[in-house]
Design a protein around this motif. Structure first.
Motif, mmCIF file in Angstrom:
data_model
loop_
_atom_site.group_PDB
_atom_site.id
_atom_site.type_symbol
_atom_site.label_atom_id
_atom_site.label_comp_id
_atom_site.label_asym_id
_atom_site.label_seq_id
_atom_site.Cartn_x
_atom_site.Cartn_y
_atom_site.Cartn_z
ATOM 1 N N GLU A 335 -29.174 6.764 -63.602
ATOM 2 C CA GLU A 335 -27.846 7.296 -63.299
ATOM 3 C C GLU A 335 -27.790 8.805 -63.502
ATOM 4 O O GLU A 335 -27.083 9.514 -62.778
ATOM 5 C CB GLU A 335 -26.781 6.600 -64.148
ATOM 6 C CG GLU A 335 -26.539 5.152 -63.760
ATOM 7 C CD GLU A 335 -26.163 4.994 -62.300
ATOM 8 O OE1 GLU A 335 -25.353 5.790 -61.781
ATOM 9 O OE2 GLU A 335 -26.691 4.063 -61.661
ATOM 10 N N HIS A 338 -29.156 10.262 -60.411
ATOM 11 C CA HIS A 338 -28.219 10.049 -59.300
ATOM 12 C C HIS A 338 -27.035 11.011 -59.374
ATOM 13 O O HIS A 338 -26.560 11.500 -58.339
ATOM 14 C CB HIS A 338 -27.730 8.598 -59.317
ATOM 15 C CG HIS A 338 -26.769 8.271 -58.212
ATOM 16 N ND1 HIS A 338 -27.103 8.366 -56.889
ATOM 17 C CD2 HIS A 338 -25.460 7.875 -58.240
ATOM 18 C CE1 HIS A 338 -26.065 8.024 -56.131
ATOM 19 N NE2 HIS A 338 -25.059 7.734 -56.936
ATOM 20 N N ARG A 339 -26.557 11.292 -60.571
ATOM 21 C CA ARG A 339 -25.453 12.233 -60.702
ATOM 22 C C ARG A 339 -25.878 13.648 -60.299
ATOM 23 O O ARG A 339 -25.090 14.424 -59.750
ATOM 24 C CB ARG A 339 -24.920 12.232 -62.135
ATOM 25 C CG ARG A 339 -24.060 11.025 -62.488
ATOM 26 C CD ARG A 339 -23.313 11.229 -63.790
ATOM 27 N NE ARG A 339 -24.234 11.306 -64.932
ATOM 28 C CZ ARG A 339 -24.647 10.256 -65.631
ATOM 29 N NH1 ARG A 339 -24.235 9.043 -65.299
ATOM 30 N NH2 ARG A 339 -25.452 10.411 -66.652
#
Length: 346
Positions: A335, A338-339
């Motif tokens: 994550e 992905h951010r």
């Protein structure tokens, strides 16, 4: 192998689906047959194909993949053990050698009869519209741009009526969409709801991977609330998420090496993200490919993950992802990437 069911049905499918689009072009018939043998023996009972395959599409190889699968059914006697999905090609310049009528009733009927004949079967468990007739965003186009030249008129009711006839005749069991947008999914559901008896779309086959999580933006809520299962394709981004192209490598016989225009997962940001994901995998003793596939397998909206391979070693690694559970730490690291680099591939 883990199993689930196609939404709102009792059709039990493996969480891993065997993709077939290289058979007849990158793979020989004997290699395709060996893949089906191995996958079936590992518990994979869900095969996905299309009249268009193999890709890239070419009139001299049209529908070779379906023929290879049909020959395997005849040889193995395993048709009743397999959940079989195929698709009708939509209108496009590269499909004009197939037909030019789009999804008119005569075109759908012709496509289904052709697939049944090549697949050597009386029915298909899931029949999908490979991409929309209308001008919209799919196949690497991120945003919708209205086309003033578009001639498409809403024929959703007519399409569903034709599919209803085929369901009643027992030639297909269920219907699904592919490369579809939120508007398209809801339009099909709306029509089926307004006219009881018309078949209801139960799946959507769209791209989904660490490099393209756009399904989460609008379609994941539709999937959850309307029970439309995702059949994720390109979960390794044309092999990019195996790491084999990192460092500028061009492996012999690899898809992007053979077909450089298949480059939607190869832009600089996608490479940057892939490098970051590779670091996470190495840090936790995972192969990049298995981490990428295990991530897709973990999504709550997933019905089945369509994996493809050109070698048996790749196939073994890909199917093995079904047994991997990613730790909260790995998921958290994913994550973070992905951010920082969200959806670098369209």
């Amino acid at each position: 192998m883990k199993y689930t069911t196609l939404p709102n049905t009792d059709i039990r499918v493996s969480r891993i689906c065997l993709g077939t689009m290289t058979w007849g072009r990158q793979n020989t018939e004997s290699e395709g047959q060996a893949q089906m043998d191995y996958a079936f023996n590992q518990g994979v009972n869900f095969f996905d194909t299309a009249e268009l395959y193999p890709v890239p599409a070419h009139k001299d190889r049209y529908a070779e993949t379906e023929k290879i699968i049909g020959n395997w059914f005849r040889k193995s006697g395993r048709r009743q053990d397999i959940v079989l999905a195929s698709k009708i090609a939509g209108p496009a310049p590269f499909t004009e050698f197939i037909r030019t009528e789009g999804f008119k009733p005569s075109a759908i009927l012709e496509a289904v009869e052709g697939s049944l004949r090549r697949l050597r079967t009386d029915y298909m468990d899931l029949y999908q519209l490979h991409w929309p007739e209308r001008s919209t965003n799919y196949f690497g186009q991120r945003g919708f741009i209205p086309d003033a030249r578009e001639t498409w008129k809403d024929n959703i009711h007519e399409v569903l009526r034709t599919l209803q006839t085929l369901v009643q005749e027992g030639k297909i069991r269920q219907v699904g969409l592919s490369n579809e947008t939120p508007w398209g999914v809801m339009r099909f559901l709306e029509e089926a709801r307004a006219h009881p008896g018309l078949p209801r779309m139960i799946t959507i086959q769209n791209p989904y991977s660490l490099l393209n999580r756009l399904f989460e933006v609008g379609l994941s809520e539709i999937s959850h609330r309307s029970q439309i299962g995702l059949l994720a394709y390109s979960p390794l981004g044309f092999g990019t998420l195996s790491g084999k192209y990192l460092g500028g490598q061009k492996p012999e016989k690899a898809r992007v090496t053979l077909f450089p225009n298949y480059n939607r997962y190869s832009n600089s940001k996608a490479i940057e993200a892939t490098e970051a994901y590779a670091e996470i995998a190495a840090m936790h003793g995972l192969s990049l490919a298995q981490m990428a596939l295990a991530f897709v397998n973990s999504r709550p909206f997933l019905t089945s993950n369509i994996i493809g391979a050109t070698t048996l070693d790749q196939l073994k690694e890909n199917i093995g992802s079904a047994d991997i559970e990613l730790s909260p730490e790995v998921l958290s690291k994913i994550e973070e990437v992905h951010r920082t680099i969200p959806n670098p591939a369209p």
